[in-house]
Design a protein around this motif. Structure first.
Motif, PDB file in Angstrom:
ATOM      1  N   LYS A  90       1.006  -0.919   0.119  1.00 28.58           N
ATOM      2  CA  LYS A  90      -0.028  -0.134  -0.084  1.00 28.58           C
ATOM      3  C   LYS A  90       0.928   1.153  -0.004  1.00 28.58           C
ATOM      4  CE  LYS A  90      -4.472  -1.262   1.579  1.00 28.58           C
ATOM      5  NZ  LYS A  90      -5.521  -1.077   2.757  1.00 28.58           N
ATOM      6  N   LYS A  91       1.848   1.038   0.533  1.00 29.87           N
ATOM      7  CA  LYS A  91       2.906   2.436   0.363  1.00 29.87           C
ATOM      8  C   LYS A  91       3.575   2.511  -0.838  1.00 29.87           C
ATOM      9  CE  LYS A  91       3.942   2.115   5.530  1.00 29.87           C
ATOM     10  NZ  LYS A  91       5.199   1.800   6.386  1.00 29.87           N
ATOM     11  N   GLN A  92       3.332   1.603  -1.610  1.00 36.07           N
ATOM     12  CA  GLN A  92       3.827   1.462  -2.864  1.00 36.07           C
ATOM     13  C   GLN A  92       5.557   2.159  -2.998  1.00 36.07           C
ATOM     14  OE1 GLN A  92       1.313   3.560  -5.940  1.00 36.07           O
ATOM     15  NE2 GLN A  92       0.165   4.098  -4.304  1.00 36.07           N
ATOM     16  N   ASP A  93       6.147   1.512  -1.902  1.00 36.18           N
ATOM     17  CA  ASP A  93       7.424   1.552  -1.762  1.00 36.18           C
ATOM     18  C   ASP A  93       8.356   0.655  -2.555  1.00 36.18           C
ATOM     19  OD1 ASP A  93      10.117   1.794  -0.779  1.00 36.18           O
ATOM     20  OD2 ASP A  93       9.618   2.103   1.251  1.00 36.18           O
ATOM     21  N   VAL A  94       9.097   1.094  -3.705  1.00 37.48           N
ATOM     22  CA  VAL A  94       9.913   0.163  -4.516  1.00 37.48           C
ATOM     23  C   VAL A  94      11.364   0.157  -4.112  1.00 37.48           C
ATOM     24  CG1 VAL A  94       8.144   0.520  -6.586  1.00 37.48           C
ATOM     25  CG2 VAL A  94       9.933   2.094  -6.207  1.00 37.48           C
ATOM     26  N   ASN A  95      11.592   0.425  -2.976  1.00 39.22           N
ATOM     27  CA  ASN A  95      12.770   0.329  -2.480  1.00 39.22           C
ATOM     28  C   ASN A  95      13.218  -1.337  -2.440  1.00 39.22           C
ATOM     29  OD1 ASN A  95      15.233  -0.044  -0.899  1.00 39.22           O
ATOM     30  ND2 ASN A  95      14.908   1.853  -0.008  1.00 39.22           N
ATOM     31  N   LEU A  96      14.331  -1.683  -3.175  1.00 41.60           N
ATOM     32  CA  LEU A  96      14.816  -3.118  -3.502  1.00 41.60           C
ATOM     33  C   LEU A  96      14.944  -3.649  -1.950  1.00 41.60           C
ATOM     34  CD1 LEU A  96      14.852  -5.597  -5.335  1.00 41.60           C
ATOM     35  CD2 LEU A  96      17.152  -4.584  -5.452  1.00 41.60           C
ATOM     36  N   ASN A  97      15.481  -3.061  -1.139  1.00 41.02           N
ATOM     37  CA  ASN A  97      16.044  -3.395   0.118  1.00 41.02           C
ATOM     38  C   ASN A  97      14.618  -4.018   0.810  1.00 41.02           C
ATOM     39  OD1 ASN A  97      18.722  -3.337  -0.139  1.00 41.02           O
ATOM     40  ND2 ASN A  97      18.728  -1.184   0.498  1.00 41.02           N
ATOM     41  N   LYS A  98      13.630  -3.286   0.855  1.00 42.11           N
ATOM     42  CA  LYS A  98      12.227  -3.482   1.557  1.00 42.11           C
ATOM     43  C   LYS A  98      11.591  -4.760   0.980  1.00 42.11           C
ATOM     44  CE  LYS A  98      12.342   0.402   3.957  1.00 42.11           C
ATOM     45  NZ  LYS A  98      11.610   1.553   3.417  1.00 42.11           N
ATOM     46  N   TRP A  99      12.103  -5.034  -0.342  1.00 40.93           N
ATOM     47  CA  TRP A  99      11.206  -6.359  -0.722  1.00 40.93           C
ATOM     48  C   TRP A  99      12.214  -7.444  -0.834  1.00 40.93           C
ATOM     49  CZ3 TRP A  99       6.587  -6.669  -3.445  1.00 40.93           C
ATOM     50  CH2 TRP A  99       5.774  -5.557  -3.476  1.00 40.93           C
ATOM     51  N   GLN A 100      13.356  -7.571  -0.382  1.00 44.93           N
ATOM     52  CA  GLN A 100      14.332  -8.603  -0.257  1.00 44.93           C
ATOM     53  C   GLN A 100      13.671  -9.864   0.237  1.00 44.93           C
ATOM     54  OE1 GLN A 100      17.236  -8.823  -1.687  1.00 44.93           O
ATOM     55  NE2 GLN A 100      17.918  -6.654  -1.842  1.00 44.93           N
ATOM     56  N   GLN A 101      12.774  -9.970   1.147  1.00 43.74           N
ATOM     57  CA  GLN A 101      12.245 -10.971   1.561  1.00 43.74           C
ATOM     58  C   GLN A 101      11.040 -11.577   1.021  1.00 43.74           C
ATOM     59  OE1 GLN A 101      14.338 -12.670   3.706  1.00 43.74           O
ATOM     60  NE2 GLN A 101      15.731 -10.885   3.618  1.00 43.74           N
ATOM     61  N   VAL A 102      10.473 -10.597   0.200  1.00 45.38           N
ATOM     62  CA  VAL A 102       9.360 -11.030  -0.554  1.00 45.38           C
ATOM     63  C   VAL A 102       9.380 -12.019  -1.784  1.00 45.38           C
ATOM     64  CG1 VAL A 102       7.043 -10.202  -1.661  1.00 45.38           C
ATOM     65  CG2 VAL A 102       8.274  -8.827   0.260  1.00 45.38           C
ATOM     66  N   GLN A 103       8.649 -12.967  -1.820  1.00 52.29           N
ATOM     67  CA  GLN A 103       8.711 -14.052  -2.816  1.00 52.29           C
ATOM     68  C   GLN A 103       7.313 -14.051  -3.824  1.00 52.29           C
ATOM     69  OE1 GLN A 103      10.051 -17.794  -0.872  1.00 52.29           O
ATOM     70  NE2 GLN A 103      12.122 -17.403  -1.956  1.00 52.29           N
ATOM     71  N   PHE A 104       7.296 -14.099  -5.004  1.00 52.40           N
ATOM     72  CA  PHE A 104       6.167 -14.367  -5.817  1.00 52.40           C
ATOM     73  C   PHE A 104       5.978 -16.045  -5.875  1.00 52.40           C
ATOM     74  CE2 PHE A 104       4.043 -13.343  -9.973  1.00 52.40           C
ATOM     75  CZ  PHE A 104       2.871 -13.355  -9.498  1.00 52.40           C
ATOM     76  N   VAL A 105       5.018 -16.395  -5.260  1.00 51.39           N
ATOM     77  CA  VAL A 105       4.783 -17.923  -5.197  1.00 51.39           C
ATOM     78  C   VAL A 105       3.774 -18.133  -6.595  1.00 51.39           C
ATOM     79  CG1 VAL A 105       4.132 -19.943  -4.108  1.00 51.39           C
ATOM     80  CG2 VAL A 105       5.097 -18.366  -2.876  1.00 51.39           C
TER      81      VAL A 105
END
Length: 281
Positions: A106-121
């Protein structure tokens, strides 16, 4: 309820309206939807994997959309790892991390460091012909070159006892439950037994229509949420509410998710307990 409680309620409503709006596509994606397990269903031929507590996401080959059709912004480095064909899956941050994931989206934060643990299953290919077992093999090939994409690992559990053992194991580890997939099914964007949720409880959504005053140590705070479900049934949800939520409850009119164990003799959810405020994406 006292004045301080009303003030906190106003602040709570301001908080829920503070997120930026996500862009929306003209038409939400047409997706396969899971059915709840029904007694008597023969499960011996189904493939089984963990049910991920994430955000449903549809990649159309160029952009990522939520189930409701909102654009989900990804870091460019992650978008480049996705294929040029449509894939159906779920963004997942880990067990029990759903709220943090929704906040990030929702914050639309595209900082790669914030997404490091997210996976697209990724678990399906909407436009790929053939039964699921063929689509799954193609998904494995597509995801092999990506650190962001992963496919679920399926196993067979012939017989209810083995399936129940696996459900108990996943639940004890903090998982939501199991998903059962018919390997011979085609991709049909509807709700059917091609995909089944298998859990130790049932879950649903209901709208908050009123508050019940707290008593004893909760005097001056929320005692329970008075809710109404899609069938028009009205009941209270008091279990599962933290002290913070009792001080700053979900606004009237908001949707909440709850769990329950079957229905009472009066047809209302048994042992209804609050899970979280429904996050619209």
């Amino acid at each position: 309820m006292d004045r301080s409680f009303s003030t906190k309620l106003s602040l709570c409503m301001l908080f829920f309206s503070s997120y930026p709006l996500l862009a929306k596509t003209p038409q939400p994606p047409a997706l396969v939807l899971a059915s709840d397990y029904q007694q008597g269903l023969d499960l011996q031929d189904y493939w089984v994997c963990e049910k991920y507590d994430g955000v449903r996401a549809y990649w159309d080959g160029k952009q990522l959309f939520s189930r409701a059709g909102h654009v989900i912004n990804l870091p460019n480095a992650l978008s480049k790892q996705l294929p040029e064909v449509a894939v159906d899956g779920e963004l997942w941050l880990g067990r029990g991390q759903f709220s943090d994931l929704v906040s990030l989206i929702k914050k639309q934060d595209v900082n790669l460091n914030k997404w490091q643990q997210v996976q697209f299953v990724v678990f399906d290919l909407p436009n790929y012909p053939g039964p699921y077992q063929q689509r799954y093999r193609h998904l494995q090939t597509l995801s092999s070159a990506s650190d962001f994409m992963r496919v679920p690992v399926y196993r067979a559990y012939p017989g209810r006892p083995k399936l129940e053992q696996q459900l108990a194991k996943i639940s004890a580890e903090g998982g939501e439950g199991l998903m059962l997939r018919d390997p011979k099914s085609m991709y049909l964007p509807t709700r059917s037994n091609a995909l089944i949720k298998y859990k130790s409880y049932q879950d649903a959504e209901a709208k908050v229509i009123a508050y019940s005053d707290g008593k004893g140590k909760y005097r001056g705070m929320l005692g329970a949420l008075v809710v109404q479900d899609q069938q028009g049934r009205q009941f209270k949800i008091g279990s599962g509410l933290s002290d913070q939520l009792r001080a700053d409850p979900p606004p009237i009119g908001s949707l909440v998710e709850y769990r329950y164990n079957g229905l009472t003799e009066h047809g209302k959810p048994r042992f209804a307990r609050f899970v979280r405020v429904h996050q619209t994406l």
